[in-house]
Write a protein that holds these residues in place. Structure first.
Motif, PDB file in Angstrom:
ATOM      1  N   GLU B  63       0.845  -1.205   0.000  1.00 49.78           N
ATOM      2  CA  GLU B  63       0.000   0.000   0.000  1.00 49.78           C
ATOM      3  C   GLU B  63       0.876   1.249   0.000  1.00 49.78           C
ATOM      4  OE1 GLU B  63      -3.209  -0.564   3.157  1.00 49.78           O
ATOM      5  OE2 GLU B  63      -2.293  -2.534   2.956  1.00 49.78           O
ATOM      6  N   CYS B  92      -9.211  -1.610  -6.546  1.00 53.09           N
ATOM      7  CA  CYS B  92      -8.392  -0.677  -5.764  1.00 53.09           C
ATOM      8  C   CYS B  92      -7.082  -0.343  -6.502  1.00 53.09           C
ATOM      9  CB  CYS B  92      -8.094  -1.333  -4.426  1.00 53.09           C
ATOM     10  SG  CYS B  92      -6.725  -0.605  -3.547  1.00 53.09           S
ATOM     11  N   TYR B  94      -4.318   0.724  -5.325  1.00 52.98           N
ATOM     12  CA  TYR B  94      -3.116   0.196  -4.664  1.00 52.98           C
ATOM     13  C   TYR B  94      -2.875  -1.224  -5.189  1.00 52.98           C
ATOM     14  CZ  TYR B  94      -2.818   3.815  -0.976  1.00 52.98           C
ATOM     15  OH  TYR B  94      -2.666   4.982  -0.270  1.00 52.98           O
ATOM     16  N   ILE B 125      -8.900  -4.123   7.085  1.00 55.55           N
ATOM     17  CA  ILE B 125      -9.097  -2.893   6.314  1.00 55.55           C
ATOM     18  C   ILE B 125     -10.078  -3.107   5.167  1.00 55.55           C
ATOM     19  CG2 ILE B 125      -6.986  -1.674   6.957  1.00 55.55           C
ATOM     20  CD1 ILE B 125      -5.765  -2.759   4.303  1.00 55.55           C
ATOM     21  N   CYS B 126     -10.035  -4.277   4.545  1.00 55.04           N
ATOM     22  CA  CYS B 126     -10.996  -4.569   3.471  1.00 55.04           C
ATOM     23  C   CYS B 126     -10.828  -6.002   3.015  1.00 55.04           C
ATOM     24  CB  CYS B 126     -10.758  -3.652   2.270  1.00 55.04           C
ATOM     25  SG  CYS B 126      -9.186  -3.976   1.459  1.00 55.04           S
ATOM     26  N   THR B 128     -10.613  -6.708  -0.162  1.00 58.49           N
ATOM     27  CA  THR B 128      -9.840  -6.668  -1.411  1.00 58.49           C
ATOM     28  C   THR B 128      -8.448  -7.259  -1.211  1.00 58.49           C
ATOM     29  OG1 THR B 128     -10.990  -4.644  -2.004  1.00 58.49           O
ATOM     30  CG2 THR B 128      -8.948  -5.093  -3.182  1.00 58.49           C
ATOM     31  N   VAL B 129      -7.858  -6.992  -0.041  1.00 56.05           N
ATOM     32  CA  VAL B 129      -6.458  -7.392   0.161  1.00 56.05           C
ATOM     33  C   VAL B 129      -6.234  -8.887  -0.067  1.00 56.05           C
ATOM     34  CG1 VAL B 129      -5.787  -5.466   1.626  1.00 56.05           C
ATOM     35  CG2 VAL B 129      -6.795  -7.496   2.678  1.00 56.05           C
ATOM     36  N   TRP B 132      -6.229  -9.552  -3.782  1.00 52.19           N
ATOM     37  CA  TRP B 132      -5.030  -8.898  -4.319  1.00 52.19           C
ATOM     38  C   TRP B 132      -3.796  -9.751  -4.026  1.00 52.19           C
ATOM     39  CZ3 TRP B 132      -3.495  -3.661  -1.578  1.00 52.19           C
ATOM     40  CH2 TRP B 132      -2.183  -3.302  -1.919  1.00 52.19           C
ATOM     41  N   ILE B 271      -8.051   8.537   2.432  1.00 55.44           N
ATOM     42  CA  ILE B 271      -6.679   8.537   1.920  1.00 55.44           C
ATOM     43  C   ILE B 271      -6.507   9.833   1.111  1.00 55.44           C
ATOM     44  CG2 ILE B 271      -5.079   7.156   0.500  1.00 55.44           C
ATOM     45  CD1 ILE B 271      -6.969   4.779   0.883  1.00 55.44           C
ATOM     46  N   LEU B 322     -11.473   0.979   9.977  1.00 55.42           N
ATOM     47  CA  LEU B 322     -12.234   0.460   8.840  1.00 55.42           C
ATOM     48  C   LEU B 322     -12.957  -0.845   9.154  1.00 55.42           C
ATOM     49  CD1 LEU B 322      -9.942   1.182   5.758  1.00 55.42           C
ATOM     50  CD2 LEU B 322     -11.944   2.425   6.538  1.00 55.42           C
ATOM     51  N   CYS B 353     -11.347   2.855  -3.090  1.00 58.40           N
ATOM     52  CA  CYS B 353     -11.522   2.261  -1.783  1.00 58.40           C
ATOM     53  C   CYS B 353     -12.972   2.322  -1.352  1.00 58.40           C
ATOM     54  CB  CYS B 353     -10.621   2.942  -0.757  1.00 58.40           C
ATOM     55  SG  CYS B 353     -10.682   2.045   0.797  1.00 58.40           S
ATOM     56  N   MET B 382      -6.898   7.988  -5.036  1.00 55.56           N
ATOM     57  CA  MET B 382      -5.617   8.305  -4.400  1.00 55.56           C
ATOM     58  C   MET B 382      -4.430   8.121  -5.343  1.00 55.56           C
ATOM     59  SD  MET B 382      -6.742   5.126  -3.270  1.00 55.56           S
ATOM     60  CE  MET B 382      -6.248   3.434  -3.057  1.00 55.56           C
TER      61      MET B 382
END
Ligand code: SF4
Lengths: 260, 405
Positions: B63, B92, B94, B125-126, B128-129, B132, B271, B322, B353, B382
């Protein structure tokens, strides 16, 4: 306080100018398509105002507003259309607390405070559905002029459903309705109802506080007025020249200043 | 050129920035060394990094790399590399930057992050990670470890704590197996103490912004948070946060603000637009607008303490901003507005995000209702500057600022 003030509103579709005296009486106003050059529009507006008012405009403070506000060279200051519309409407009708402005390419909903300044707002400037452009596209598909579209819609007894909130998808829906042999009046009514729904949801975000005022070019369209009033469940107040409120507010600020 | 000069006039650079650059450089070198020694893990920003650190595993933050990509204004290119191999523009940025840089390291800043041997994701945090890191796992062959922290609404129930705790045990196992490393209570205490110390120093600098004029602006905090995000638990960063705090305290003592002429104090939510960070905040600084607080840099404020360190880890990493409901976010915003004496707020709706941006329309309404101050939502991204429309943002911010005249 100056004796006169000029407000210039460079919108994405039309450019407007208003000359006011310090009793806030409109001495002169002018509207024209913005065209490709905002600065040419400003020149033309100034010429027209000068000739109709027979005043020398030199030295009269100018406030610019609208999407092209920062490009008006002679302006003392540029002020957003949010603040100018709010101030303009307040000078006409101090009771108004919610203003819905539907322009050619954007729409905005502004909550006006007691002092005539905005306290909250929502803007739609990313999507053409919910703006005058939406009606133009639909008029084109239906093969009528934009001025005929509203009166045509008011003839409908059973409006067609347009469920899509996107101009492009709604256009295919309209084409589908035409293909299915639907009455053009019903389709036109559906188009207005769909647009009114979109704007009503924008205004609900800000909170519908009565009395509600509608401005912008689309306020001239009777079918839009009918459907938005129905959607919001409230009577509307519409100024005599709904396209000029931004320029009017700018002219008021030119005379009284932003904090005045 | 003249533009930059003008900007320097309204915005006061922090002297501790030199030290910041040095440690960030060193951090990068350490990452490369760890990778060469086959001892590097990539971690998400909300991961309990104290555990791999205590086990001697090097860490890198994709990130943070995304932020670098954004600041170097190559977001559209790197995101584009990921899009070329089939990832959606809605993903996302990132994640896209990271996947893109692994795909084309030679065309990426710093040739991408050093190659990982493990990927540690925490979904506090989400979600998505996880996907990803799965994608990066496919690209690099490094295994993924997921620390699952279900979202919290209100108090964290006991069974929930127990579940996360077991996840931590599995993490220790995973790292032990993957890196042939062990975790001792002694080392964990040392790391936790260093982490807490850095966090205490950091949060003291943040709290100093309650003063008028505010000693730090948004961009200052977004840069200065890098070590506390990525190097918590190492002694390298203590010196920096002490130096920063000294500088901040001396500014407060001498009434020196982060910007020259503070007139309007706003809260920032989300962000920052890394691709425009200086232009954006310095542009507003010219108009007397300072941001003494934001919801983002305040997120790294939980210190691991107490007899049972792991219980503390569970609580801190489950309760991140989050991972909580909308009420907690609204409470936090209202608290910051009141404590930092703010006139209004700016919410950045970040296209990438969804987790951070979802609910902003409602929060905006609630925060104004509760605090009486106005706010505005601006939209963009971002990293991916393709979805950042300056004219539209300008109108919204101008209208907000006109409310204060
Ligand atoms: S989706 Fe949001 S929280 Fe998740 S990695 Fe991207 S920026 Fe972070």
């Amino acid at each position: 306080m100056g004796k006169y003030g000029i407000g210039i509103d460079i919108g994405s579709t039309t450019a407007k100018g208003v000359l006011l005296d310090n009793t806030l009486k409109i001495i002169s106003d002018f509207i024209m398509p913005t065209g490709a050059s905002g600065s040419r529009a400003v020149e033309k507006i100034m010429d027209e105002i000068a000739s109709s008012s027979k005043l020398k405009l030199k030295g009269i403070p100018i406030i610019s507003t609208g999407y092209g506000r920062t490009r008006v060279e002679n302006a003392e200051q540029s002020v957003t259309e949010i603040t100018c519309h709010s101030v303009g409407i307040h000078s006409l009708n101090p009771d108004i607390r919610l203003l819905i402005d539907v322009g050619g390419q954007d729409s905005k909903v502004i909550r006006i405070g007691q002092d005539g300044r905005p306290v909250d707002f929502e803007l739609n400037d990313k999507c053409s559905a919910g703006t005058g452009r939406f009606l133009e596209v639909m008029a084109g598909v239906l093969g009528v002029s934009i001025d005929e579209l509203g009166p045509l819609a008011l003839k409908s007894l059973s409006p067609a459903t347009i469920s899509s909130t996107c101009t492009v998808f709604a256009e295919s829906e309209v084409v589908g309705h035409i293909g299915a042999g639907k009455d053009p009046a019903d389709i036109a009514a559906g188009v207005h109802a769909s647009m009114a729904a979109k704007i009503a949801s924008l205004s609900k975000r800000v909170g519908t506080v009565r009395p509600v005022c509608i401005t912008g070019g689309v306020a001239l369209n009777p079918a839009f007025r009918y459907y938005i009033s129905k959607q919001l469940g409230t009577e509307l107040w519409i100024p005599e020249k709904p396209q000029f409120t931004g320029a009017l507010g700018a002219a008021v600020i030119a005379i009284r200043g932003l904090s005045g | 050129m003249t533009e930059t000069k003008k900007e320097e006039k309204v915005y006061r650079q922090l002297e501790s920035n030199t030290l910041l650059q040095q440690i960030m450089f060193q951090y990068m070198l350490e990452g490369h060394q760890a990778s060469e020694e086959k001892h590097l893990a990539w971690v998400t920003s909300g991961f309990p990094v104290e555990i791999p650190v205590a086990m001697g595993v090097g860490v890198s933050y994709p990130e943070q790399y995304g932020a670098v990509v954004g600041s170097q204004k190559v977001g559209p290119e790197l995101c584009g590399y990921a899009e070329e191999i089939g990832y959606s523009q809605e993903l996302c940025s990132y994640a896209r930057s990271s996947i893109g840089s692994v795909e084309k390291p030679s065309e990426s800043p710093m040739e991408g992050l050093p190659t990982p041997q493990a990927l540690l994701a925490c979904n506090n945090i989400c979600g998505t990670v996880l996907r990803w890191y799965d994608a990066v796992s496919e690209q690099t062959g490094a295994p993924v470890f997921l620390l699952d922290t279900p979202p919290i609404d209100g108090e964290q129930p006991e069974h929930h704590k127990e579940y996360v705790r077991r996840g931590i045990d599995r993490l220790v196992d995973f790292l032990g197996r993957t890196f042939n490393a062990t975790l001792t209570e002694k080392r964990m205490r040392e790391v936790a103490a260093l982490s807490s110390k850095a966090i205490h120093l950091w949060t003291s600098s943040l709290a100093a912004c309650k003063n008028t004029p505010s000693p730090l602006n948004c961009a200052d905090r977004f840069l200065a948070m890098a070590p506390v995000v990525s190097m918590r638990g190492t002694d390298l960063i203590i010196d920096f946060y002490q130096t920063l705090l000294d500088e901040v305290e001396s500014r407060v003592k001498n009434s020196i603000g982060a910007i020259r002429d503070e007139k309007i104090r706003l809260l920032w939510d989300n962000i920052p637009p890394w691709h425009a960070i200086f232009r954006f905040f310095n542009g507003l600084a010219k108009r007397g607008v300072v941001f003494p607080a934001d919801t983002y840099t305040h997120a790294w404020s939980g210190a691991i303490e107490g007899d049972d360190l792991y219980e503390s880890v569970v609580s801190i990493y489950s309760n991140v901003y989050l991972n909580k409901g909308l009420d907690a976010k609204v409470d936090k915003m209202c608290e910051l507005i009141e404590d930092y004496n703010l006139d209004g707020f700016l919410m950045f709706s970040v296209r990438s995000c969804k987790r951070y941006s979802l609910g902003q329309l409602i929060s905006k309404e609630l925060v104004t209702e509760r605090t009486g101050v106005p706010g505005v939502i601006i939209e963009g991204d971002m990293v991916d500057s393709r979805v950042f429309n300056e004219a539209q943002i300008q109108t919204r911010i101008d209208a907000l600022l006109e409310m204060f005249i």
